[in-house]
Design a protein around this motif. Structure first.
Motif, short mmCIF file in Angstrom:
data_model
loop_
_atom_site.label_atom_id
_atom_site.label_comp_id
_atom_site.label_asym_id
_atom_site.label_seq_id
_atom_site.Cartn_x
_atom_site.Cartn_y
_atom_site.Cartn_z
N MET A 180 0.81 -1.23 0.00
CA MET A 180 0.00 0.00 0.00
C MET A 180 0.84 1.28 0.00
O MET A 180 0.45 2.29 -0.60
N GLY A 181 2.01 1.23 0.67
CA GLY A 181 2.87 2.42 0.72
C GLY A 181 3.17 2.96 -0.68
O GLY A 181 3.23 4.18 -0.88
N CYS A 182 3.32 2.06 -1.66
CA CYS A 182 3.65 2.48 -3.03
C CYS A 182 2.49 3.22 -3.69
O CYS A 182 2.69 3.96 -4.64
N ALA A 183 1.26 2.98 -3.20
CA ALA A 183 0.11 3.70 -3.75
C ALA A 183 0.14 5.16 -3.32
O ALA A 183 -0.58 5.99 -3.88
N LYS A 184 0.97 5.47 -2.33
CA LYS A 184 1.07 6.85 -1.85
C LYS A 184 2.39 7.50 -2.28
O LYS A 184 2.78 8.52 -1.73
N LEU A 185 3.05 6.88 -3.24
CA LEU A 185 4.36 7.39 -3.68
C LEU A 185 4.38 7.51 -5.21
O LEU A 185 4.17 6.54 -5.92
N VAL A 186 4.66 8.72 -5.68
CA VAL A 186 4.68 8.91 -7.13
C VAL A 186 5.99 9.61 -7.52
O VAL A 186 6.48 10.48 -6.81
N VAL A 187 6.56 9.16 -8.63
CA VAL A 187 7.82 9.74 -9.11
C VAL A 187 7.53 10.47 -10.43
O VAL A 187 6.94 9.90 -11.35
N PHE A 188 7.98 11.72 -10.51
CA PHE A 188 7.58 12.61 -11.61
C PHE A 188 8.72 13.01 -12.54
O PHE A 188 9.88 13.05 -12.14
N ALA A 189 8.33 13.39 -13.75
CA ALA A 189 9.12 14.30 -14.59
C ALA A 189 8.26 15.53 -14.78
O ALA A 189 7.05 15.41 -14.96
N ASN A 190 8.85 16.72 -14.74
CA ASN A 190 8.11 17.98 -14.89
C ASN A 190 6.94 18.07 -13.93
O ASN A 190 5.80 18.36 -14.34
N ALA A 191 7.17 17.82 -12.65
CA ALA A 191 6.09 17.90 -11.66
C ALA A 191 5.55 19.33 -11.64
O ALA A 191 6.30 20.28 -11.79
N VAL A 192 4.22 19.45 -11.44
CA VAL A 192 3.64 20.80 -11.37
C VAL A 192 3.43 21.21 -9.92
O VAL A 192 3.23 20.37 -9.05
N GLU A 193 3.48 22.52 -9.68
CA GLU A 193 3.47 23.04 -8.31
C GLU A 193 2.07 23.23 -7.74
O GLU A 193 1.91 23.56 -6.58
N ASP A 194 1.04 23.09 -8.60
CA ASP A 194 -0.31 23.40 -8.12
C ASP A 194 -1.28 22.24 -8.36
O ASP A 194 -2.48 22.43 -8.46
N ASN A 195 -0.75 21.03 -8.45
CA ASN A 195 -1.58 19.86 -8.70
C ASN A 195 -2.43 19.54 -7.47
O ASN A 195 -1.90 19.37 -6.40
N PRO A 196 -3.77 19.47 -7.63
CA PRO A 196 -4.58 19.15 -6.46
C PRO A 196 -4.76 17.65 -6.21
O PRO A 196 -5.33 17.26 -5.21
N PHE A 197 -4.28 16.83 -7.13
CA PHE A 197 -4.56 15.39 -7.04
C PHE A 197 -3.45 14.64 -6.28
O PHE A 197 -2.27 14.97 -6.41
N MET A 198 -3.83 13.61 -5.57
CA MET A 198 -2.85 12.78 -4.86
C MET A 198 -2.52 11.57 -5.71
O MET A 198 -3.32 11.16 -6.52
N ALA A 199 -1.36 10.99 -5.53
CA ALA A 199 -0.43 11.20 -4.46
C ALA A 199 0.58 12.31 -4.76
O ALA A 199 1.42 12.63 -3.94
N GLY A 200 0.44 12.98 -5.90
CA GLY A 200 1.51 13.87 -6.35
C GLY A 200 1.38 15.33 -5.95
O GLY A 200 2.16 16.15 -6.41
N ALA A 201 0.39 15.67 -5.10
CA ALA A 201 0.21 17.08 -4.77
C ALA A 201 1.28 17.59 -3.82
O ALA A 201 1.60 16.92 -2.84
N PHE A 202 1.86 18.74 -4.13
CA PHE A 202 2.68 19.47 -3.18
C PHE A 202 2.52 20.95 -3.47
O PHE A 202 2.03 21.33 -4.54
N HIS A 203 2.88 21.78 -2.50
CA HIS A 203 2.70 23.22 -2.65
C HIS A 203 4.04 23.80 -3.07
O HIS A 203 4.97 23.87 -2.27
N GLY A 204 4.16 24.17 -4.34
CA GLY A 204 5.45 24.57 -4.89
C GLY A 204 6.01 25.83 -4.28
O GLY A 204 5.28 26.63 -3.69
N ALA A 205 7.31 26.02 -4.47
CA ALA A 205 7.98 27.17 -3.88
C ALA A 205 7.50 28.48 -4.49
O ALA A 205 7.62 29.54 -3.89
N GLY A 206 6.96 28.43 -5.71
CA GLY A 206 6.46 29.64 -6.36
C GLY A 206 5.02 29.97 -6.02
O GLY A 206 4.45 30.93 -6.53
N GLU A 207 4.42 29.19 -5.16
CA GLU A 207 3.01 29.38 -4.82
C GLU A 207 2.86 30.39 -3.67
O GLU A 207 3.80 30.60 -2.91
N PRO A 208 1.66 30.98 -3.54
CA PRO A 208 1.45 31.92 -2.42
C PRO A 208 1.37 31.21 -1.06
O PRO A 208 1.47 29.99 -1.00
N GLU A 209 1.13 31.99 -0.03
CA GLU A 209 1.05 31.48 1.34
C GLU A 209 0.05 30.32 1.47
O GLU A 209 0.33 29.28 2.03
#
Lengths: 450, 89
Positions: A180-209
């Motif tokens: 199951m741990g692997c279902a929560k782990l995604v490896v990207f090329a050209n990851a986007v900073e504002d993706n709302p979907f999991m498991a790949g969502a993160f808040h990019g450094a260029g994003e607001p507060e």
């Protein structure tokens, strides 16, 4: 007044055709939580998420009730933890803090146990990567992502090699739940900073507060709309998808604006993705079959998917003031009833899935392979997948589960939206010498395109 | 605030009476109403102004759902903006 048929259309989209808002994701910057003391960083992270996202679930539910639209997931994405934890050098306490905050706010996933290493690692990032298997085994709601390649930087093959091992280790550490741990782990090329979907969502450094991003869904609605134009030419198919995507996205835009107003957080983007669920009738594969394929994976699948993906974007772009995230059709195998059937009957192979990811978002997603697949082979599959993204200037990704103890023909059940993954065969020939070379694959050329 | 109230189900005596009585009790003003039989299904759609009601939209939705249950039909109350945003540019 809106006429009767329009009202009935909207209601049947929601009731019978599984139209929903897939996720309202709040992005939160944790940059101000950094401290050289691990405990203080973890406390600050927990407090900040609780403060910002404390009302997210409640607000989401109120909007659901008033508008009568199901909002399936309420989630949080944070600044990559590899950045937040580097001053203290402790990452696992932050994973635990994220998990506690996720449980405390009532959201169903939190993303951002992430690192961006497309060009190389810092010392802290190397330690961070090694903490991923333990973090995913120990926590329930934390999702992790790692960006190993980009069109501008090329492919960090050392990171690719490392992620093969980390994926294997994560599967072994969560063997009692099928990896199951692997279902929560995604490896990207050209990851986007504002993706709302999991498991790949993160808040990019260029994003607001803090920001609200919304992911729409609706494969069932597109399928039902196409049922009404059976036999028509493909131009009509594209037009029908466009019109439907427009309507779906308008709803996403409405929810995004409303959530942003009520939470007093700026609206970021609407992600125009067709995200399937395991429910029958909510499948991207069924749309492709409705276009005219006997089974998803048959010759013609990539072309049909290219048409679908492009038409969704064309229809959705005008419906929203800001479009971003991944925006395309998802093809996660375990989460799509039609994909599961196609794999089981032999119509859909790993190689065909790889080809399909050239024309849609996001990549080889939620695919189970035999537990004895080697780390090098997983790195090879990853390298192929990110190469497609790097060369085609798009996001691609790999979320693969080498299911411990499972063989081709078995299935792994993850439950809920993650669904059931049939174990797929992998090409048995080795790529270990190439992976062992390490180094970087240079960024590709962007003229002389052929 | 305007809401769209939709009533769908098997036709019988008293649907309109019961639904509108419940709305009146809550001081909800009906602005527009259309009723038809679509594919053998009783279909009634109302545009209502709920700003005079003391209850929230969510509370009204719950109450109307119960009224629908008694009549054997489904009643939904949704913010009118949902339909406006989907069908009007």
């Amino acid at each position: 007044m809106i006429n009767t048929s329009e009202i009935i259309e909207t209601i049947s989209m929601i009731r019978q055709e599984h139209l929903d808002i897939r996720t309202v994701t709040m992005g939160i910057s944790l940059l101000d939580c950094i401290h050289s003391d691990a405990g203080r960083t973890a406390d600050a992270v927990y407090d900040k998420i609780m403060k910002k996202a404390g009302k997210l679930v409640e607000t989401g539910q109120a909007i659901e009730k008033e508008y009568g639209i199901p909002i399936i997931n309420k989630r949080v994405a944070v600044t990559p933890i590899s950045i937040i934890g580097q001053a203290s050098g402790a990452y696992l306490p932050l994973a635990r803090a994220l998990d506690r905050a996720a449980a405390g706010t009532g959201i169903n996933f939190i993303g951002g146990y992430s690192a961006l290493v497309q060009k190389g690692f810092t010392g802290g990032e190397e330690q961070f990567l090694e903490s991923i298997p333990e973090a995913l085994a120990e926590t329930k709601l934390v999702c992790s992502s790692v960006n190993v390649a980009s069109t501008k930087a090329g492919i960090n093959m050392d990171a690719v090699a490392r992620m093969g091992r980390i994926i294997k280790e994560t599967a072994e550490k969560t063997a009692d739940s099928g990896g199951m741990g692997c279902a929560k782990l995604v490896v990207f090329a050209n990851a986007v900073e504002d993706n709302p979907f999991m498991a790949g969502a993160f808040h990019g450094a260029g994003e607001p507060e803090c920001v609200i991003n919304v992911g729409v869904s609706g494969p069932g609605v597109v399928k039902c709309a196409l049922e009404k134009v059976r036999g028509a030419d493909l131009g009509t198919v594209a037009e029908t998808v466009k019109k439907t995507a427009f309507k779906i996205t308008r709803m996403g835009q409405l929810v995004a604006t409303e959530a942003s107003r009520r939470l007093d957080v700026p609206f970021g983007i609407v992600d125009l993705s067709l995200a399937p669920t395991p429910a029958v009738g909510d499948s991207v594969a069924y749309i492709l079959e409705e276009i005219g394929l006997e089974k998803c994976g048959a010759p013609g699948t990539t072309a049909a998917l290219a048409l679908l993906n492009d038409a969704v974007k064309k229809g959705g772009v005008m419906a929203s003031s800001y479009v971003g995230g991944l925006s395309g059709a998802f093809i996660p195998v375990s989460e799509d009833a039609g994909m599961i059937e196609a794999v089981k009957c032999g119509a859909l192979s790993l190689e065909k899935l790889e080809a399909m990811t050239c024309v849609c978002s996001v990549g080889i997603d939620m695919v189970a392979v035999p537990g004895d697949t080697s780390a090098e082979t997983i790195s090879g599959i990853l390298a192929d997948e990110v190469a497609l993204g790097v060369v085609n200037t798009k996001t691609t990704a790999l979320r693969i589960i080498p299911a411990p103890g499972k063989k081709v023909g078995d299935s792994v059940d993850f439950g809920g939206l993650l669904g059931t993954a049939p174990v797929m065969p992998v090409n048995p020939f080795s790529c270990s010498k190439m992976i062992a070379r390490g180094g970087r694959i240079p960024a590709p050329m962007h003229s002389l395109k052929n | 605030m305007k809401a769209i109230i939709t009533v769908l189900g098997c036709d019988r005596v008293g649907i309109i009476a019961d639904v509108t009585a419940a709305l009146a009790r809550n001081n909800i003003n009906i602005l527009d109403i259309s009723q038809t039989i679509m594919q053998d299904i009783f279909t009634m759609i109302m545009l209502a102004d709920i700003s005079g009601s003391r209850k929230t939209l969510a509370e009204i939705e719950e109450e109307m759902e119960a009224v629908g249950k008694n009549l054997g039909v489904s009643v939904t109350v949704q913010h009118a903006d949902l339909f406006n945003s989907m069908h009007r540019i």
